[in-house]
Motif scaffolding. Structure first.
Motif, mmCIF file in Angstrom:
data_model
loop_
_atom_site.group_PDB
_atom_site.id
_atom_site.type_symbol
_atom_site.label_atom_id
_atom_site.label_comp_id
_atom_site.label_asym_id
_atom_site.label_seq_id
_atom_site.Cartn_x
_atom_site.Cartn_y
_atom_site.Cartn_z
ATOM 1 N N ARG A 173 0.860 -1.186 0.000
ATOM 2 C CA ARG A 173 0.000 0.000 0.000
ATOM 3 C C ARG A 173 0.895 1.233 0.000
ATOM 4 O O ARG A 173 2.124 1.136 0.108
ATOM 5 C CB ARG A 173 -0.907 0.017 1.229
ATOM 6 C CG ARG A 173 -0.188 -0.176 2.548
ATOM 7 C CD ARG A 173 -0.930 0.407 3.734
ATOM 8 N NE ARG A 173 -0.830 1.868 3.757
ATOM 9 C CZ ARG A 173 -1.335 2.634 4.711
ATOM 10 N NH1 ARG A 173 -1.983 2.084 5.730
ATOM 11 N NH2 ARG A 173 -1.196 3.950 4.679
ATOM 12 N N ARG A 174 0.288 2.390 -0.133
ATOM 13 C CA ARG A 174 1.039 3.636 -0.020
ATOM 14 C C ARG A 174 1.285 3.930 1.466
ATOM 15 O O ARG A 174 0.357 3.900 2.286
ATOM 16 C CB ARG A 174 0.252 4.793 -0.654
ATOM 17 C CG ARG A 174 0.980 6.133 -0.610
ATOM 18 C CD ARG A 174 0.112 7.246 -1.215
ATOM 19 N NE ARG A 174 -0.324 6.901 -2.553
ATOM 20 C CZ ARG A 174 0.425 7.022 -3.644
ATOM 21 N NH1 ARG A 174 1.656 7.481 -3.536
ATOM 22 N NH2 ARG A 174 -0.048 6.678 -4.814
ATOM 23 N N TYR A 175 2.548 4.233 1.812
ATOM 24 C CA TYR A 175 2.889 4.582 3.192
ATOM 25 C C TYR A 175 3.355 6.037 3.299
ATOM 26 O O TYR A 175 2.980 6.755 4.214
ATOM 27 C CB TYR A 175 3.987 3.668 3.735
ATOM 28 C CG TYR A 175 3.507 2.258 3.987
ATOM 29 C CD1 TYR A 175 2.792 1.932 5.139
ATOM 30 C CD2 TYR A 175 3.760 1.235 3.074
ATOM 31 C CE1 TYR A 175 2.354 0.641 5.383
ATOM 32 C CE2 TYR A 175 3.325 -0.059 3.304
ATOM 33 C CZ TYR A 175 2.623 -0.350 4.458
ATOM 34 O OH TYR A 175 2.177 -1.644 4.677
ATOM 35 N N GLY A 176 4.179 6.470 2.361
ATOM 36 C CA GLY A 176 4.704 7.827 2.424
ATOM 37 C C GLY A 176 5.898 7.937 3.353
ATOM 38 O O GLY A 176 6.071 7.137 4.271
ATOM 39 N N PHE A 177 6.724 8.958 3.110
ATOM 40 C CA PHE A 177 7.935 9.160 3.900
ATOM 41 C C PHE A 177 8.145 10.655 4.157
ATOM 42 O O PHE A 177 7.282 11.470 3.825
ATOM 43 C CB PHE A 177 9.139 8.527 3.188
ATOM 44 C CG PHE A 177 8.971 7.037 2.999
ATOM 45 C CD1 PHE A 177 9.389 6.155 3.974
ATOM 46 C CD2 PHE A 177 8.340 6.531 1.873
ATOM 47 C CE1 PHE A 177 9.190 4.787 3.822
ATOM 48 C CE2 PHE A 177 8.139 5.166 1.709
ATOM 49 C CZ PHE A 177 8.573 4.288 2.692
ATOM 50 N N HIS A 178 9.273 11.002 4.757
ATOM 51 C CA HIS A 178 9.555 12.394 5.160
ATOM 52 C C HIS A 178 8.486 12.924 6.116
ATOM 53 O O HIS A 178 8.296 14.129 6.237
ATOM 54 C CB HIS A 178 9.647 13.344 3.944
ATOM 55 C CG HIS A 178 10.738 13.011 2.988
ATOM 56 N ND1 HIS A 178 10.518 12.919 1.622
ATOM 57 C CD2 HIS A 178 12.045 12.731 3.172
ATOM 58 C CE1 HIS A 178 11.650 12.612 1.016
ATOM 59 N NE2 HIS A 178 12.603 12.488 1.938
ATOM 60 N N TYR A 222 -3.605 13.928 4.231
ATOM 61 C CA TYR A 222 -4.675 13.363 3.415
ATOM 62 C C TYR A 222 -4.096 12.535 2.265
ATOM 63 O O TYR A 222 -4.657 11.517 1.876
ATOM 64 C CB TYR A 222 -5.563 14.478 2.868
ATOM 65 C CG TYR A 222 -6.698 13.992 2.003
ATOM 66 C CD1 TYR A 222 -7.865 13.492 2.574
ATOM 67 C CD2 TYR A 222 -6.603 14.008 0.617
ATOM 68 C CE1 TYR A 222 -8.903 13.026 1.781
ATOM 69 C CE2 TYR A 222 -7.631 13.537 -0.188
ATOM 70 C CZ TYR A 222 -8.787 13.055 0.400
ATOM 71 O OH TYR A 222 -9.807 12.583 -0.378
ATOM 72 N N ASP A 223 -2.957 12.981 1.719
ATOM 73 C CA ASP A 223 -2.327 12.281 0.608
ATOM 74 C C ASP A 223 -0.852 12.643 0.599
ATOM 75 O O ASP A 223 -0.444 13.675 1.140
ATOM 76 C CB ASP A 223 -2.982 12.676 -0.725
ATOM 77 C CG ASP A 223 -2.726 11.662 -1.839
ATOM 78 O OD1 ASP A 223 -1.919 10.736 -1.627
ATOM 79 O OD2 ASP A 223 -3.346 11.790 -2.909
ATOM 80 N N THR A 224 -0.033 11.804 -0.016
ATOM 81 C CA THR A 224 1.394 12.085 -0.139
ATOM 82 C C THR A 224 1.928 11.424 -1.393
ATOM 83 O O THR A 224 1.336 10.461 -1.903
ATOM 84 C CB THR A 224 2.159 11.612 1.108
ATOM 85 O OG1 THR A 224 3.495 12.115 1.070
ATOM 86 C CG2 THR A 224 2.180 10.096 1.222
ATOM 87 N N SER A 225 3.046 11.937 -1.907
ATOM 88 C CA SER A 225 3.509 11.519 -3.233
ATOM 89 C C SER A 225 4.311 10.226 -3.229
ATOM 90 O O SER A 225 4.267 9.464 -4.193
ATOM 91 C CB SER A 225 4.342 12.633 -3.876
ATOM 92 O OG SER A 225 5.462 12.962 -3.067
ATOM 93 N N MET A 226 5.077 9.955 -2.167
ATOM 94 C CA MET A 226 5.807 8.692 -2.121
ATOM 95 C C MET A 226 4.837 7.546 -1.838
ATOM 96 O O MET A 226 3.728 7.770 -1.367
ATOM 97 C CB MET A 226 6.915 8.745 -1.069
ATOM 98 C CG MET A 226 8.147 9.506 -1.540
ATOM 99 S SD MET A 226 9.480 9.505 -0.312
ATOM 100 C CE MET A 226 10.830 10.148 -1.321
ATOM 101 N N GLY A 227 5.279 6.331 -2.100
ATOM 102 C CA GLY A 227 4.352 5.213 -2.021
ATOM 103 C C GLY A 227 4.721 4.184 -0.995
ATOM 104 O O GLY A 227 4.977 4.499 0.165
ATOM 105 N N MET A 228 4.735 2.917 -1.401
ATOM 106 C CA MET A 228 5.167 1.849 -0.517
ATOM 107 C C MET A 228 6.647 2.017 -0.188
ATOM 108 O O MET A 228 7.107 1.662 0.893
ATOM 109 C CB MET A 228 4.927 0.497 -1.184
ATOM 110 C CG MET A 228 5.419 -0.671 -0.350
ATOM 111 S SD MET A 228 5.069 -2.248 -1.148
ATOM 112 C CE MET A 228 6.082 -3.331 -0.149
ATOM 113 N N THR A 229 7.388 2.584 -1.142
ATOM 114 C CA THR A 229 8.811 2.852 -0.965
ATOM 115 C C THR A 229 9.090 4.313 -1.325
ATOM 116 O O THR A 229 8.244 4.993 -1.918
ATOM 117 C CB THR A 229 9.664 1.954 -1.871
ATOM 118 O OG1 THR A 229 9.566 2.435 -3.233
ATOM 119 C CG2 THR A 229 9.206 0.505 -1.813
ATOM 120 N N PRO A 230 10.290 4.814 -1.003
ATOM 121 C CA PRO A 230 10.637 6.198 -1.357
ATOM 122 C C PRO A 230 10.975 6.399 -2.831
ATOM 123 O O PRO A 230 11.454 7.462 -3.215
ATOM 124 C CB PRO A 230 11.874 6.483 -0.477
ATOM 125 C CG PRO A 230 11.864 5.447 0.578
ATOM 126 C CD PRO A 230 11.260 4.235 -0.066
#
Length: 396
Positions: A173-178, A222-230
């Protein structure tokens, strides 16, 4: 009250000691090339200094950090007992951790369980925690997760369009980072706007060699550009960002390599570096001045992708109070900011050229006074955010 912040990588260890009363950086530095024949330690107490010596493991690196902090001439504490608590950056918390957590056996097991999601990062983070626990017995420790801030995303946002059982079985799934940076900057932006964070809609733009954006709605991600990984999202220094997933199979066939080989290309040899041969924006700007078309293309592509995400997030949020730039490129590259937001006046986004090019390093707006959507620059401080979280979790 003094808080030590540790960011341990696979072969590095960054540290910063903060006075939480004044928020001052008392001492900071990085140990690199841990496990190699000769490592390098760069540190700053009363001035930047560098020396080399072997650091076989993170334990030797941490011992050297303690020696510097407590040095009779240049140290900033008389004894390590003055350190009230230690905060650790952990890259991936998966769905296990939605908030920072005090380290105990259960937290350590949770970090271990998420190693498959960040095999290059979580083991080093865990080593830093275990080393600190050994060298600072009795001192309370807190794990702060890059992914935690993004755990407020809804299923419609974080779920990929693949068989749902892949999410259920493997956590894809999308996790996001930073997340630590996005959280810090969102809160500071709310202060700049003079509004409670929970009443703010903000697009945070973290641009460094790695970069990501977040749509912050009513103070929450609400949303972020990175996904399961950076690897996902915008075009970065050496990372490709979003691409057609079928390209992986095509490259594997054309290059005669496996998936791991393609991932290496997409992670280390793509992005700005892949397009023009350099991932340093200073070099790219210099080449553009000389008429280098490939460098021009690289910068145009990067700004175009950031602009796309900003546009989509503005539509997702409906009403946007501020777009805020941060991190190495976001804070220091006015040309990048200008190209990204040029010609958007009809959408209520109007950047003031003079403010953009003459930013004074303080949290401030660079938009015109009548811009419906404010544009700001705020220097990120992930170490301070980790220290703040550490204090909050422990109730210090």
């Amino acid at each position: 009250m003094k808080i030590l912040v540790i960011n341990a990588g696979s072969s590095s260890l960054k540290y910063q000691l903060l006075d939480m009363t004044s928020k001052d950086d008392l001492a900071s530095g990085i140990v690199e090339r841990i496990g190699e024949d000769m490592g390098t330690m760069t540190y700053k107490t009363d001035g930047k200094e560098v020396f080399e010596k072997p650091f076989p493991t993170h334990k030797e690196a941490m011992v050297e950090v303690i020696n510097i902090l407590t040095d009779a001439d240049k140290g900033v504490v008389k004894d390590k007992a003055e350190i009230a608590a230690i905060g650790h950056r952990v890259v991936h918390g998966g769905e296990t951790f939605t908030e920072p957590a005090e380290v105990d056996a259960k937290v350590i097991e949770g970090i271990k369980a998420n190693i498959p999601l960040a095999p290059l990062h979580n083991p080093g983070n865990l080593t830093g925690i275990e080393t600190a626990m050994e060298l600072f017995p009795g001192v309370r420790q807190v794990a702060v997760f890059d992914t935690a801030f993004h755990q407020t995303m809804e299923p419609k946002v974080f779920t990929y369009g693949i068989p749902y059982e892949m999410y259920e079985k493997f956590g894809i799934r999308r996790y996001g980072f930073h997340g630590t940076s996005h959280k810090f900057v969102a809160r500071e932006t709310a202060k700049l706007l003079g509004k409670p964070l929970e009443e703010c809609n903000i697009v945070t733009v973290h641009l460094g060699n790695g970069g990501s954006l977040a749509a912050v709605k009513n103070g929450k991600c609400y949303d972020t550009s990175m996904g399961m990984t950076p690897l996902a999202g915008i075009i970065m220094g050496t990372r490709c960002g979003d691409i057609d997933p079928a390209i992986v199979g095509v490259l594997a066939e054309k290059l005669g390599t496996d998936v791991a080989g393609v991932e290496k290309v997409l992670t280390n040899d793509s992005g700005l570096k892949g397009i023009c041969g350099s991932n340093d924006l200073r070099d790219i700007h210099a080449r553009i001045e000389e008429g280098d078309k490939q460098a021009e293309l690289a910068l145009d592509m990067a700004c175009h992708k950031v602009r796309q995400f900003i546009g989509s997030y503005c539509f997702e949020l409906g009403k946007v109070d501020c777009i805020v730039f941060t991190a190495g490129i976001g804070e220091n590259d006015p040309e990048y900011r200008a190209r990204t937001l040029s010609g958007l006046e009809s959408f209520g986004i109007s950047v003031n050229n003079d403010k953009n090019w003459n930013w004074d390093r303080t949290p401030s707006f660079i938009s015109d006074d009548d811009s419906a959507v404010k544009v700001a620059i705020i220097a990120t401080n992930e170490e301070l955010e980790i220290a703040n979280d550490t204090v909050a979790v422990l109730g210090l």
